[in-house]
Design a protein around this motif. Structure first.
Motif, PDB file in Angstrom:
ATOM      1  N   ALA A 110     -23.706  16.370 -21.518  1.00 59.58           N
ATOM      2  CA  ALA A 110     -24.242  15.366 -20.288  1.00 59.58           C
ATOM      3  C   ALA A 110     -22.995  14.936 -19.531  1.00 59.58           C
ATOM      4  O   ALA A 110     -23.328  14.752 -18.372  1.00 59.58           O
ATOM      5  N   ALA A 111     -21.676  14.609 -19.959  1.00 64.65           N
ATOM      6  CA  ALA A 111     -20.948  14.176 -19.265  1.00 64.65           C
ATOM      7  C   ALA A 111     -20.663  14.955 -18.244  1.00 64.65           C
ATOM      8  O   ALA A 111     -20.319  14.961 -17.152  1.00 64.65           O
ATOM      9  N   GLY A 112     -20.418  16.600 -18.843  1.00 61.95           N
ATOM     10  CA  GLY A 112     -19.999  17.420 -18.101  1.00 61.95           C
ATOM     11  C   GLY A 112     -21.042  17.835 -16.844  1.00 61.95           C
ATOM     12  O   GLY A 112     -20.661  17.797 -15.435  1.00 61.95           O
ATOM     13  N   LEU A 113     -22.464  17.397 -17.135  1.00 60.69           N
ATOM     14  CA  LEU A 113     -23.458  17.726 -15.801  1.00 60.69           C
ATOM     15  C   LEU A 113     -23.411  16.722 -15.175  1.00 60.69           C
ATOM     16  O   LEU A 113     -23.355  16.435 -13.920  1.00 60.69           O
ATOM     17  N   LEU A 114     -23.040  15.194 -15.656  1.00 59.65           N
ATOM     18  CA  LEU A 114     -23.002  14.245 -14.624  1.00 59.65           C
ATOM     19  C   LEU A 114     -21.822  14.250 -13.864  1.00 59.65           C
ATOM     20  O   LEU A 114     -21.811  13.429 -12.800  1.00 59.65           O
ATOM     21  N   PHE A 115     -20.732  14.902 -14.187  1.00 58.40           N
ATOM     22  CA  PHE A 115     -19.697  14.667 -13.363  1.00 58.40           C
ATOM     23  C   PHE A 115     -19.877  15.580 -12.095  1.00 58.40           C
ATOM     24  O   PHE A 115     -19.037  15.111 -11.156  1.00 58.40           O
ATOM     25  N   PHE A 116     -20.962  16.247 -11.981  1.00 54.92           N
ATOM     26  CA  PHE A 116     -21.413  16.660 -10.724  1.00 54.92           C
ATOM     27  C   PHE A 116     -21.616  15.590  -9.719  1.00 54.92           C
ATOM     28  O   PHE A 116     -21.299  15.873  -8.471  1.00 54.92           O
TER      29      PHE A 116
END
Length: 410
Positions: A186-192
């Motif tokens: 989720a953190a990787g996706l929210l980094f977007f």
């Protein structure tokens, strides 16, 4: 000697351009996939993404003040680590962000006219390329208007959700559905949704007094975006819950509908379209400037390094980027764009943090701690993304490395 761009952006305009890149379509589309990965651990994923983004922002700001030229991490990697690492950063940024441009254009089409999403996407790309062609000040003015509209819409979503009586704060508590792997994904996706502050550094050659302006503008833009994201995430999660949010393809629209504010649904749709336009405008700016820097060094055709004598913009690079994005938007699918873009951008920032590690500074210890945390965070989040995104991103980087080796040998 390459012709330089005009320095016309102050702190306010730099912050607005950063906000236009961040508080845009990311928050409208990234919450659903992130909740699907982390469940009730969504807020932990947001916090982790914010920490990594902060480290990246500080490293980028220090580097941009030292090297106030167009190109961002492409320039920093080249100057601090060597030509190959600069090229790899630039390659990953241009390819990944070109796909992001197409995704944002398709988001505009999906909200404005779903039946003709591709046609609307192409029209949006053409219109915003024309705006950018007219000069950075025009781009900054349009971005101011977009940011004002988007912040107003997001504020309406937060107020209507939290004040509706349907919000249950027990839904914010961690449950059994939250796992370490899910939170990292989720953190990787929210980094977007955080990656837009790089636009301030990428436009370093068009900022007045960059040694003062950039270190101020980057953390300001990031801090404002974080406050907005926390407010939106808390309100939407408290109304929908993690399960419903994870299944939603339009979480903010579903949240206001669940809150009983159906009249806000068309407003949110307009806000999402405007937000996507803001992100697309800033993305085209950033990609064209990195293209300019790579063309100056011979990694891309030399004609892309041309600067318009009147408007002082890299007009050939902007037209080329606009044409490629329009073609991709006319033929591509928006699925998977968030993960693919996040992988490329996380690798880009990993190189930025490695570059910042080499800086000499009076506060050397703190600078290096931030760089190490940022570097480790970027790599962990990048390889926590969905496998398809990791494989696609790695293939693009490998293709770039082969291209560099062939060119170097030739």
């Amino acid at each position: 000697m390459a012709q330089e761009l005009r320095r016309s952006l102050g702190v306010f305009d730099a912050v607005v351009i950063g906000l236009g890149s961040m508080v845009g379509a990311g928050i409208f589309v990234a919450l659903g996939p992130a909740a699907g990965a982390a469940g009730s651990g969504l807020l932990l994923g947001l916090a982790l993404a914010a920490v990594v983004a902060y480290c990246n922002a500080m490293s980028s700001a220090r580097l941009a003040a030292r090297y106030p030229a167009s190109g961002g991490t492409y320039v920093y990697g080249r100057e601090r680590l060597g030509p190959f690492w600069g090229f790899l950063a630039g390659w990953g940024f241009v390819v990944g962000k070109t796909a992001s441009c197409a995704a944002m254009a398709l988001t505009v089409g999906a909200y404005v006219w779903p039946g003709q999403a591709h046609a609307v996407a192409v029209a949006a790309v053409v219109a915003l390329t024309a705006v950018n062609y007219g000069g950075i000040q025009k781009s900054a003015l349009v971005t101011r208007l977009i940011v004002a509209v988007v912040l107003a819409v997001l504020a309406a979503v937060v107020v209507s959700s939290l004040g509706s009586g349907h919000a249950e704060f027990a839904r914010l508590e961690l449950g059994d559905d939250a796992s370490a792997g899910g939170v990292l994904e989720a953190a990787g996706l929210l980094f977007f949704a955080f990656a837009g502050y790089a636009r301030i550094a990428t436009l370093g050659e068009e900022v007045r007094d960059p040694e003062r302006t950039i270190p101020r503008a980057v953390p300001l833009a990031l801090g404002i975006a974080l406050v907005v994201y926390v407010g939106v995430a808390v309100s939407v999660l408290s109304v929908l819950g993690a399960d419903a949010l994870g299944r939603s393809v339009a979480p903010l629209t579903d949240a206001v509908r669940a809150a009983g504010a159906d009249w806000l649904v068309p407003v949110v749709r307009v806000g999402a379209a405007v937000a996507a336009l803001g992100s697309l405008l800033a993305l085209i700016l950033g990609v064209s400037r990195t293209t300019l820097a790579m063309a100056r060094d011979g990694h891309l055709p030399g004609t892309l390094a041309a600067v318009h004598p009147r408007f002082q913009v890299p007009h050939h690079a902007e037209l080329a980027v606009g044409a490629v994005v329009a073609i991709v938007a006319a033929t591509a699918d928006v699925r998977g764009a968030i993960g693919f873009s996040s992988f490329g951008v996380l690798v880009y920032y990993a190189i930025a943090n490695a570059s910042a590690w080499t800086l000499d500074s009076r506060s050397r210890w703190s600078v290096r701690v931030v760089a190490v945390v940022g570097l480790a965070g970027c790599l962990v989040l990048a390889f926590s993304l969905p496998v398809s995104s990791v494989l696609a991103g790695a293939a693009v980087l490998a293709a770039g490395a082969v291209l560099y080796a062939v060119r170097a040998r030739a």
